[in-house]
Scaffold this motif. Structure first.
Motif, PDB file in Angstrom:
ATOM      1  N   TYR A   1      15.883  52.596  -9.216  1.00 47.54           N
ATOM      2  CA  TYR A   1      15.839  51.573  -8.175  1.00 47.54           C
ATOM      3  C   TYR A   1      16.915  51.891  -7.157  1.00 47.54           C
ATOM      4  N   ALA A   2      16.543  51.907  -5.897  1.00 46.20           N
ATOM      5  CA  ALA A   2      17.523  52.230  -4.862  1.00 46.20           C
ATOM      6  C   ALA A   2      17.230  51.400  -3.634  1.00 46.20           C
ATOM      7  N   SER A   3      18.205  51.257  -2.771  1.00 46.75           N
ATOM      8  CA  SER A   3      17.994  50.443  -1.574  1.00 46.75           C
ATOM      9  C   SER A   3      18.023  51.316  -0.331  1.00 46.75           C
ATOM     10  N   TRP A   4      17.209  50.939   0.640  1.00 48.84           N
ATOM     11  CA  TRP A   4      17.181  51.631   1.923  1.00 48.84           C
ATOM     12  C   TRP A   4      17.674  50.666   3.003  1.00 48.84           C
ATOM     13  N   GLY A   5      18.939  50.720   3.279  1.00 49.07           N
ATOM     14  CA  GLY A   5      19.470  49.943   4.389  1.00 49.07           C
ATOM     15  C   GLY A   5      19.566  48.457   4.117  1.00 49.07           C
ATOM     16  N   GLY A   6      19.754  47.698   5.168  1.00 45.64           N
ATOM     17  CA  GLY A   6      19.991  46.272   5.094  1.00 45.64           C
ATOM     18  C   GLY A   6      20.884  45.890   6.251  1.00 45.64           C
ATOM     19  N   SER A   7      20.872  44.601   6.608  1.00 41.91           N
ATOM     20  CA  SER A   7      21.681  44.185   7.764  1.00 41.91           C
ATOM     21  C   SER A   7      22.616  43.053   7.382  1.00 41.91           C
ATOM     22  N   PHE A   8      23.687  42.942   8.159  1.00 39.78           N
ATOM     23  CA  PHE A   8      24.734  41.964   7.901  1.00 39.78           C
ATOM     24  C   PHE A   8      25.156  41.303   9.205  1.00 39.78           C
ATOM     25  N   TYR A   9      25.796  40.137   9.073  1.00 38.09           N
ATOM     26  CA  TYR A   9      26.431  39.487  10.229  1.00 38.09           C
ATOM     27  C   TYR A   9      27.923  39.338   9.967  1.00 38.09           C
ATOM     28  N   ALA A  10      28.715  39.603  10.990  1.00 38.75           N
ATOM     29  CA  ALA A  10      30.165  39.500  10.832  1.00 38.75           C
ATOM     30  C   ALA A  10      30.757  38.728  12.007  1.00 38.75           C
ATOM     31  N   ILE A  11      31.976  38.202  11.810  1.00 36.81           N
ATOM     32  CA  ILE A  11      32.701  37.532  12.889  1.00 36.81           C
ATOM     33  C   ILE A  11      33.917  38.388  13.253  1.00 36.81           C
ATOM     34  N   PRO A  12      34.012  38.842  14.495  1.00 33.52           N
ATOM     35  CA  PRO A  12      35.195  39.608  14.899  1.00 33.52           C
ATOM     36  C   PRO A  12      36.423  38.707  14.988  1.00 33.52           C
ATOM     37  N   GLN A  13      37.591  39.254  14.652  1.00 29.59           N
ATOM     38  CA  GLN A  13      38.843  38.491  14.783  1.00 29.59           C
ATOM     39  C   GLN A  13      39.040  37.982  16.201  1.00 29.59           C
ATOM     40  N   GLN A  14      38.544  38.741  17.188  1.00 31.49           N
ATOM     41  CA  GLN A  14      38.788  38.396  18.584  1.00 31.49           C
ATOM     42  C   GLN A  14      37.970  37.191  19.044  1.00 31.49           C
ATOM     43  N   SER A  15      37.008  36.721  18.223  1.00 29.30           N
ATOM     44  CA  SER A  15      36.155  35.599  18.637  1.00 29.30           C
ATOM     45  C   SER A  15      36.982  34.327  18.843  1.00 29.30           C
ATOM     46  N   GLN A  16      36.672  33.606  19.926  1.00 31.35           N
ATOM     47  CA  GLN A  16      37.362  32.350  20.205  1.00 31.35           C
ATOM     48  C   GLN A  16      36.611  31.164  19.601  1.00 31.35           C
ATOM     49  N   ASN A  17      35.404  31.401  19.092  1.00 30.59           N
ATOM     50  CA  ASN A  17      34.559  30.310  18.591  1.00 30.59           C
ATOM     51  C   ASN A  17      34.149  30.574  17.154  1.00 30.59           C
ATOM     52  N   LYS A  18      35.147  30.774  16.300  1.00 32.48           N
ATOM     53  CA  LYS A  18      34.836  31.205  14.940  1.00 32.48           C
ATOM     54  C   LYS A  18      34.054  30.143  14.165  1.00 32.48           C
ATOM     55  N   ALA A  19      34.347  28.872  14.405  1.00 32.22           N
ATOM     56  CA  ALA A  19      33.662  27.814  13.652  1.00 32.22           C
ATOM     57  C   ALA A  19      32.175  27.821  13.976  1.00 32.22           C
ATOM     58  N   GLU A  20      31.857  27.902  15.265  1.00 33.51           N
ATOM     59  CA  GLU A  20      30.451  27.912  15.668  1.00 33.51           C
ATOM     60  C   GLU A  20      29.775  29.185  15.177  1.00 33.51           C
ATOM     61  N   ALA A  21      30.506  30.312  15.248  1.00 36.35           N
ATOM     62  CA  ALA A  21      29.947  31.586  14.792  1.00 36.35           C
ATOM     63  C   ALA A  21      29.588  31.508  13.314  1.00 36.35           C
ATOM     64  N   TRP A  22      30.482  30.911  12.533  1.00 35.53           N
ATOM     65  CA  TRP A  22      30.233  30.793  11.097  1.00 35.53           C
ATOM     66  C   TRP A  22      29.049  29.864  10.829  1.00 35.53           C
ATOM     67  N   ALA A  23      28.930  28.790  11.631  1.00 34.18           N
ATOM     68  CA  ALA A  23      27.791  27.883  11.469  1.00 34.18           C
ATOM     69  C   ALA A  23      26.482  28.642  11.679  1.00 34.18           C
ATOM     70  N   LEU A  24      26.461  29.490  12.700  1.00 33.60           N
ATOM     71  CA  LEU A  24      25.244  30.249  12.982  1.00 33.60           C
ATOM     72  C   LEU A  24      24.951  31.244  11.857  1.00 33.60           C
ATOM     73  N   ILE A  25      25.982  31.930  11.388  1.00 37.42           N
ATOM     74  CA  ILE A  25      25.769  32.914  10.319  1.00 37.42           C
ATOM     75  C   ILE A  25      25.258  32.225   9.059  1.00 37.42           C
ATOM     76  N   GLN A  26      25.871  31.083   8.746  1.00 38.93           N
ATOM     77  CA  GLN A  26      25.408  30.340   7.575  1.00 38.93           C
ATOM     78  C   GLN A  26      23.940  29.977   7.712  1.00 38.93           C
ATOM     79  N   TYR A  27      23.589  29.531   8.926  1.00 37.01           N
ATOM     80  CA  TYR A  27      22.202  29.145   9.152  1.00 37.01           C
ATOM     81  C   TYR A  27      21.273  30.346   8.984  1.00 37.01           C
ATOM     82  N   LEU A  28      21.668  31.485   9.535  1.00 39.87           N
ATOM     83  CA  LEU A  28      20.809  32.667   9.493  1.00 39.87           C
ATOM     84  C   LEU A  28      20.661  33.235   8.084  1.00 39.87           C
TER      85      LEU A  28
END
Lengths: 417, 323
Positions: A292-319
Motif C-alpha cells: 500500500y502506498a500513497s501518491w501525493g496529497g494536499s495540505f493547508y498551512a498558515i504562514p507566520q506573516q498572516s495578520q488574520n490567523k484566527a480567520e485563516a484557521w476558521a477557514l482551514i478547519q472548515y475545509l
C-alpha cells in the motif's frame, strides 16, 4: 452643492470604514484543481462566517510553490492560508515560516484520530511542529485494462498477488496484445517497493538518527532494483520516464498500456482526457504483493506573516474537518478526502462509471487505512535524485545493482554530513 | 562664460535652469541605473554573499549561517558537479562547432548565389531563434519520441529501402532515453536554433567587406572558392571572434533545451545535466541556496577563463590581424 457632496462622501467613507472594521478579507493562495475546491466551499463558509470575505489567488502548480518559497523566505506576500502539495511540505516545514498548528489556539492535535493515519506525520516537522492540515490524499491503486487481460486469459488477482506473479502474468498480457506495454516505466515498481515494508523508525533513505539506509546490503533497495530490472529485461515497460511525460501520455491515449500504478485521482485524468476512448475497459485493483502506498496529497498551512490567523484557521478547519465540505471536495475534483468520516458518505459505495461501474472507492478507502506513515528527512529530495539516477544506470545496463547502490550510498553520505 | 549677458537672466530666475542643466540629465538617465541596481547589481552581490552562507530558501532570511568556503569545497569535491561541467563542455562543443561550420557557408551563399532571396533565406533561418524555446522543445520532444516519434518512423522507413537501407537503423532508437544519444539529440536542437543567428552575424560581416576586393579578385581570375578562402574567411575573423565568444558563453550556460528535453531529469545516465541545470536543481529541489550560489561563481570562473583563452588565441590575431 459642494458642502453637501463633501458631506455625503465623508459619510459613505465612514460607513465603508465601519464595514471594513466589522468584516475581514483573507487571502488563500492555491493551485489548480485545489482552487476549485476552495471556491466551491466559499458559499458554505460564508454562511458560518458572514463577516469574512475570502479571496483566492491561484497560480500554476510549480509557480505557486515557487512564489510561496519566496514569500516565506522574505516574510511577505504569502497570504493568510496557503495550499501545499505533499512534495513541498517537507521543505516548507523547515525554518519557522509556518504556524505550529499543534499549539494553542489551534490545537490541531485534537483532530488527529479523525484523519487517515499517515497524513499527520507527513505534515509534522522533525522537531514535532505540525505545519499544515491534510485535506486530500492519493491512495495507491493498480489500474488495468480488463479487455487486454481477458484476451490473455489473465485474472486481475494473478497480477497483484506478488511482484513475481505480476511479471509472469504481465508477460502473457503483453504477448497476447502485440504492441502493448505492461507498465509505463520499470522504475515505478522500484518506487513502490522502496516505499513499503519499512521498519518503524525508518524513513525512505535515512533512519531516525539520519544514517543513510541506501546500500547494497539493504534488502529493500536490492529487491526494488532487482524487480525493476526484471521488468525492463523482459521488455515489458514503455520506458516512458515519469508520469505526464509525452511518451506516457501518448501510450495512454493510444491504449497501449495494460496496467498503471497511481493514486486514485488518476481516474479523473483518464476519463477527462488521458484515455477518454477506453471508458469501461479499465479496472482497479490493489498494488501487487499486498503493498500500500500513497501518491501525493494536499495540505493547508498558515504562514507566520498572516495578520488574520484566527480567520485563516476558521477557514482551514472548515475545509478539512467539515464532513459535508470534504464530500463536496471529492465531488468537485475527485480528490480522496483525508477526513475519515467523509469516506463513509454514500457516494463512496457507488460504482465508478469509468471503471465499468466497479465499486473502486471502497477499495481505495481500505487501502488508505493501511498506508503506513513514512518519516521524512530534509535530504530526501537529494537522496531520491541520487537513487533514481542509480536505478536508471541499472536499468540501461551500464551498472550492476551492487555497484550502483554502493556509489549512491557514497554520494548521499557525502551530502549528509 | 558665466558673465555673458545671455546667461545672467537665467541665473537670476533662481536655481531652476541651473538645476535642469546640472541634474536633470541624471534624473533622465536614472531609470536605467535604478533598474540595474535592483535587478542587476543587487542580485549579483546578494549571490556572492549567499555563496558563503548555508541557507534553505523558505526558512526566512534570518536563518542564514556563515560557513566560509565550505560551499565552494563542497562543489569541488562533488562528482556530479564535475560531470555536469563535462557534459556542458561536450554539449558546448558538439553544438557550438557545427553552428559556425554551417553558418559561414550559408552566409556566404546568401550574400552571393542566393542574393535575390537573401531576405527570405535569412528570415527562414532566423525564425527558430525567435521562436519560444518551450514550443521548440515540446515539438522536438515529440519528434524524438522513442515509440511514436517521426524521426524513428522516418529512419525505419529508410532502412527498408534497397541498397542504402543498410545505412539506417531498423530498430527504434530511444533518443532521449539512452545515454549515447542524449547529447547528440540536445546538440541538434541547439544547432538548429542558433545557426540562423550566427548566419545573420556572418552576413553582416560579409557585407562590410569592400566589393572591390572581390571585383579585383575576379579580374585576376580567382574562382569562387578562392575568393571565399582568401578574401571572405580572413576578413571575417573579427566577426568570427565575436560569434565564437557568444557561442562559448551561451553554450556554457545551456539550460532550457536540455532541461525540457530531459524533463528536468538530466536524461539517461545524467548525460544531459548541464551545470546550470545542476545549479537549478541544487537550489529548487535540494533547497541548498548557498551551494547553488557557489556553483554559479565557479561556473563564472570557468566561463571567464575560457573566454580569456579564446580572446588570447583568437581575438588577438583576429582583431589585430587587420593591418
Amino acid at each position: 452643492m459642494r458642502p453637501i457632496l463633501a458631506l455625503t462622501l465623508a459619510l459613505s467613507a465612514s460607513t465603508l470604514g465601519m464595514a471594513a472594521a466589522q468584516g475581514k478579507t483573507i487571502t488563500v493562495s492555491a493551485f489548480p484543481d485545489l482552487d476549485s475546491v476552495i471556491k466551491a466551499a466559499l458559499p458554505g463558509f460564508k454562511k458560518l462566517y458572514p463577516n469574512v470575505t475570502v479571496r483566492v489567488n491561484s497560480l500554476a502548480y510549480a509557480d505557486h510553490h515557487t512564489a510561496m518559497t519566496t514569500a516565506l523566505s522574505t516574510g511577505r506576500g504569502a497570504g493568510d492560508v496557503i495550499a501545499v502539495d505533499f512534495g513541498y511540505i517537507g521543505r516548507f516545514a523547515e525554518g519557522n515560516g509556518l504556524v505550529d498548528l499543534r499549539a494553542a489556539p489551534y490545537n490541531a492535535g485534537q483532530y488527529r484520530s479523525q484523519f487517515v493515519a499517515y497524513t499527520y506525520p507527513q505534515a509534522t516537522a522533525p522537531d514535532g511542529r505540525m505545519v499544515a492540515m491534510p485535506t486530500d490524499i492519493g491512495p495507491g491503486s493498480m489500474f488495468y485494462r480488463s479487455d487486454m487481460l481477458s484476451k490473455a486469459g489473465v485474472k486481475p488477482a494473478e497480477l497483484n498477488r506478488s511482484w513475481e506473479s505480476y511479471i509472469a502474468a504481465g508477460r502473457k498480457v503483453v504477448a497476447a496484445n502485440p504492441g502493448s506495454f505492461l507498465i509505463p516505466d520499470a522504475g515505478q515498481a522500484a518506487q513502490i517497493i522502496l516505499r513499503t515494508g519499512l521498519k518503524s523508525g525508518e524513513g525512505l533513505f535515512f533512519d531516525k538518527a539520519g544514517k543513510v539506509l541506501v546500500s547494497p546490503a539493504n534488502p529493500r533497495f536490492v529487491r526494488a532494483f532487482t524487480i525493476a530490472k526484471q521488468i525492463r529485461d523482459a521488455g515489458l515497460d514503455a520506458r516512458a520516464g515519469g508520469a505526464f511525460s509525452p511518451e506516457w501520455t501518448t501510450a495512454f491515449q493510444k491504449g497501449n498500456l495494460a496496467t498503471e500504478f497511481s493514486g486514485a485521482w488518476l481516474v479523473g485524468h483518464m476519463q477527462n482526457w488521458l484515455a477518454k476512448d477506453f471508458s469501461g475497459k479499465w479496472g482497479a485493483q490493489n498494488l501487487p504483493g499486498g503493498t500500500y502506498a500513497s501518491w501525493g496529497g494536499s495540505f493547508y498551512a498558515i504562514p507566520q506573516q498572516s495578520q488574520n490567523k484566527a480567520e485563516a484557521w476558521a477557514l482551514i478547519q472548515y475545509l478539512t474537518t467539515n464532513r459535508a465540505q470534504q464530500v463536496l471536495a471529492f465531488k468537485t475534483t475527485g480528490a480522496f478526502p483525508a477526513l475519515k468520516a467523509a469516506s463513509s458518505d454514500a457516494v463512496f459505495t457507488q460504482g465508478v462509471p469509468y471503471l465499468g461501474g466497479q465499486k473502486a472507492r471502497v477499495l481505495w478507502r481500505d487501502a488508505a487505512a493501511r498506508i503506513q506513515p513514512i518519516d521524512v528527512n530534509r535530504l530526501d529530495p537529494v537522496a531520491e535524485q541520487i537513487v533514481n539516477d542509480a536505478l536508471n544506470t541499472v536499468l540501461d545496463g551500464s551498472k550492476d545493482i551492487r555497484t550502483a547502490l554502493a556509489e549512491a550510498q557514497t554520494l548521499i553520505t557525502r551530502r549528509a554530513r | 562664460m558665466l558673465t555673458s549677458p545671455r546667461v545672467s537672466p537665467a541665473r537670476r530666475r533662481g536655481g531652476w535652469t541651473e538645476f535642469q542643466r546640472r541634474y536633470a540629465p541624471y534624473i533622465f538617465i536614472s531609470p536605467f541605473f535604478l533598474l540595474f541596481l535592483v535587478f542587476g547589481l543587487f542580485p549579483i552581490l546578494f549571490n556572492a554573499y549567499l555563496s558563503f552562507q548555508a541557507w534553505q530558501p523558505g526558512t526566512g532570511l534570518g536563518e542564514m549561517e556563515f560557513v566560509g568556503l565550505r560551499n565552494y569545497t563542497d562543489n569541488l569535491t562533488d562528482p556530479t558537479f564535475w560531470q555536469s561541467l563535462k557534459n556542458t563542455a561536450v554539449l558546448a562543443l558538439l553544438s557550438g562547432l557545427p553552428q559556425h561550420l554551417l553558418a559561414i557557408p550559408l552566409a556566404f551563399a546568401a550574400a552571393g548565389v542566393l542574393r535575390r532571396m537573401q531576405h527570405l533565406v535569412t528570415a527562414v533561418y532566423f525564425l527558430p531563434y525567435i521562436t519560444s524555446i518551450v514550443a521548440i522543445s515540446v515539438i522536438f520532444f515529440t519528434l524524438f519520441s522513442w515509440q511514436y516519434g517521426v524521426i524513428n518512423a522516418a529512419l525505419n522507413a529508410l532502412s527498408g529501402l534497397p541498397l542504402i537501407g543498410g545505412l539506417f537503423p531498423a530498430e527504434k532508437i530511444n533518443w532521449l532515453g539512452q545515454k549515447e544519444y542524449v547529447q547528440p539529440a540536445i546538440a541538434l536542437v541547439v544547432i538548429w536554433r542558433y545557426v540562423g543567428w550566427n548566419m545573420l552575424l556572418y552576413l553582416s560581416g560579409i557585407q562590410s567587406i569592400p566589393r572591390e576586393l572581390y571585383e579585383a579578385a575576379s579580374v585576376d581570375g580567382a574562382t569562387g572558392w578562392q575568393q571565399f578562402r582568401f578574401i571572405t574567411l580572413p576578413l571575417l575573423r573579427p566577426i568570427m571572434f565575436v560569434a565564437v565568444t557568444l557561442s562559448l558563453i551561451g553554450g556554457l550556460q545551456l539550460f532550457e533545451e536540455p532541461f525540457i528535453l530531459t524533463n528536468g531529469t538530466g536524461g539517461a545516465g545524467q548525460a544531459g545535466l548541464t551545470t546550470i541545470m545542476y545549479m537549478y536543481r541544487t537550489y529548487a529541489n535540494y533547497s541548498d541556496a548557498g551551494v547553488a550560489a557557489a556553483m554559479s561563481w565557479l561556473l563564472f570562473l570557468v566561463i571567464g577563463g575560457l573566454t580569456l583563452v579564446n580572446n588570447r588565441l583568437f581575438g588577438r590575431s583576429g582583431l589585430a590581424g587587420r593591418d
